[in-house]
Enzyme design. Structure first.
Site, PDB file in Angstrom:
ATOM      1  CB  SER A   1      16.630 -80.147  55.284  1.00 18.10           C
ATOM      2  OG  SER A   1      16.034 -80.366  56.522  1.00 18.10           O
TER       3      SER A   1
ATOM      4  NE  ARG B   1      23.067 -72.336  45.445  1.00 10.19           N
ATOM      5  CZ  ARG B   1      23.654 -71.958  46.594  1.00 10.19           C
ATOM      6  NH1 ARG B   1      23.797 -72.813  47.579  1.00 10.19           N
ATOM      7  NH2 ARG B   1      24.092 -70.730  46.773  1.00 10.19           N
TER       8      ARG B   1
ATOM      9  CG  ASP C   1      18.628 -81.392  57.771  1.00  7.65           C
ATOM     10  OD1 ASP C   1      19.362 -80.401  57.610  1.00  7.65           O
ATOM     11  OD2 ASP C   1      18.585 -82.342  56.960  1.00  7.65           O
TER      12      ASP C   1
END
Ligand code: BGC
Length: 511
Positions: free
Chosen positions: A158, A173, A211
């Site tokens: 996620s 990132r 997610d």
């Protein structure tokens, strides 16, 4: 411990009557800083829509709008046995999910492993080694002595990842306080698979998912009105289904323009260039002191990781600038520790039902060694309400933007995450904001609007990182079996390695 006193009435206007003028003024200042009125919500939503569009275009924008290669909704008739791995912030969860013949049904077994705090700022080898160890333990425990074909795995990762294929993902990132060296800018799948290989764990990664995409697909498995999957938790984000023809940055692939593809918006990055969100000086500090300044501007104003910290920064500021003499003469060293208060602290303040805020008083004594006076308690409570309300109202802008962009007049939105599930009044405040943004007057039944008939309803989702991940793995293998391998890198490996190769429909497939 003070006496509990009578339960609080809904309006606390009277409670402000005995407050010193400077305290009342300070509360007014905070109200101005943290309140987002209807007009501003609408302006944010409109800007959000143009940024969603930009993210889909060839040129791109600050919202990544990552195509996920999860192509289309489940029918409810997917079948097979799958593993799912969820690498969350606090836990690592491994599940085995069986999708039986019956529509929309599933069985699940699961184990949770603690995600050691040191790993979040450690190195990549340690991370993948630990994750592979947990998977190995799970398989050894649940399949002791069995000879297994490779089990297909849906891995819920996620964090923002760009995907040229569903079984690949380059981490753009780290977010949510993770800061592991040597992972950003690289495909996370090869080192993960290498760690499994080293240990001889019989698993084939079939889909790397977000997610939010898992939430969307898991919820759509049982509800055909489901249009958006959201997470309002430690971080915040949403995914929805787009037609390929609307994804300018995929034009070079000449995909069927009517085919559907789930887009992981990564909307936490909305307004990184600070054009529209009403940031307070406290938001500026949160960003500056975070491991990735300049990133996740929207997320830092609304997600669970930051709510307690915002609250803490305001209180420390009020103590230090001296204007309202907050906690005068008290030792606030515990309060001075960054990230020492989490969203559940704020929840407890908002849940205090006593007129004299006795629970809040005790909470401050117990957790922070501070004894707040009555007017200070009033300010504390109002501040928690302001921060919690801003979070819910800004979150609604993202949902409204996707709905407006897609022309959805009615929709179900599946939501998960600790803030959505546990933060008091988050749902009601979000619904109220949607109503203001979208000018609703009547409900989906055409009658005057009332709770439960809102045209767009944000509701608790099915288990996205378990059932959702399994479903996406099932949909991917089904595509492989049908010869539709667009956006699937190692489809040959999936055919060879797993039971799919043998046409063993008990293990994978669907009808
Ligand atoms: C991540 C998203 C994720 C969200 C909710 C954000 O920080 O970038 O990928 O969906 O948190 O977990």
């Amino acid at each position: 411990m003070v006496g509990l006193g009578p339960k609080r009435k809904p309006s606390r206007k009277g409670s402000m009557a005995d407050m010193p003028g400077s305290m009342v003024e300070e509360i007014k200042r905070l109200e101005q800083l943290f309140t987002v009125d209807t007009q501003k919500l609408k302006a944010i939503t409109d800007h959000f829509i143009s940024e969603l569009d930009k993210g889909l275009s060839k040129e791109g924008g600050s919202i990544p709008m990552n195509p996920t290669w999860c192509m289309g909704f489940p029918t409810g008739y997917e079948t097979g046995t799958f593993l799912a791995l969820d690498m969350g912030g606090t836990n690592l969860r491994v599940c085995e999910i069986n999708l039986p013949e019956e529509k929309g049904e599933f069985d699940i077994i699961q184990s949770k492993y603690r995600m050691p705090e040191e790993l979040k700022t450690g190195n990549a080898d340690e991370l993948w080694g630990y994750v592979a160890d947990c998977l190995q333990q799970f398989i050894e425990y649940h399949h002791e002595g069995e000879k297994l074909d490779k089990l297909p795995l849906g891995f819920t990762f996620s964090y923002p990842a760009t995907q040229e294929y569903i079984d690949h993902g380059v981490l753009q990132r780290w977010t949510k306080g993770f800061d592991i060296d040597g992972v950003e800018g690289k495909d996370v799948v090869p080192p993960f698979e290498a760690a499994l290989e080293e240990r001889g764990v019989p698993i084939k990664l079939t889909a790397l998912i977000n997610d939010t995409t898992g939430t969307l697909i898991a919820s759509a498995y049982t509800d055909s009105e489901m249009k958006i999957g959201c997470i309002f938790g430690t971080g915040c984000n949403a995914a929805y289904m787009e037609t390929c023809g609307n994804v300018g940055k995929l034009a070079h692939m000449n995909l069927d323009p009517d085919a559907e593809i789930a887009i992981n918006c990564e909307w936490g990055a909305f307004d990184n260039e600070h054009k529209i969100l009403p940031r307070t000086p406290y938001d500026v500090i949160i960003d500056k002191d975070s491991p990735r300044p300049g990133q996740q501007a929207f997320e830092k104003m609304i997600a669970g990781l930051y709510l307690g910290e915002l609250f803490r920064l305001v209180l420390v500021d009020l103590h230090e600038q001296g204007h309202v003499k907050m906690f005068e003469g008290q030792d606030i060293s515990a309060l001075k520790k960054p990230y020492s208060l989490d969203a559940s602290f704020l929840s407890q303040v908002e849940e205090d039902a006593f007129e004299n805020l006795a629970q809040t008083h005790d909470l401050f004594e117990k957790e922070l060694n501070i004894t707040p006076k009555r007017p200070e308690l009033e300010l504390i409570r109002r501040l928690a309400e302001l921060i919690g309300t801003r979070s819910a109202r800004l979150s609604a802008c993202g949902v409204a933007a996707i709905c407006k962009k897609k022309g959805y007049k009615t929709a179900h939105v599946g939501a998960d995450g600790s803030v959505f599930n546990k933060y008091p009044h988050f749902k009601v405040r979000g619904a109220q904001a949607l109503k203001e943004i979208l000018d609703w007057e009547s409900g989906r039944d055409g009658k005057p609007l009332k709770e439960g008939t809102y045209p767009i309803e944000i509701m608790p989702a099915e288990d996205g990182s378990g059932v959702g991940a399994a479903l996406i793995a099932a949909l991917t293998l089904k595509r492989v079996q049908e010869g539709n391998t667009v956006g699937i890198k190692d489809w040959e490996g999936m055919l060879k390695g797993t039971a799919a190769a043998k046409g063993d429909n008990k293990q994978v497939g669907g009808k």
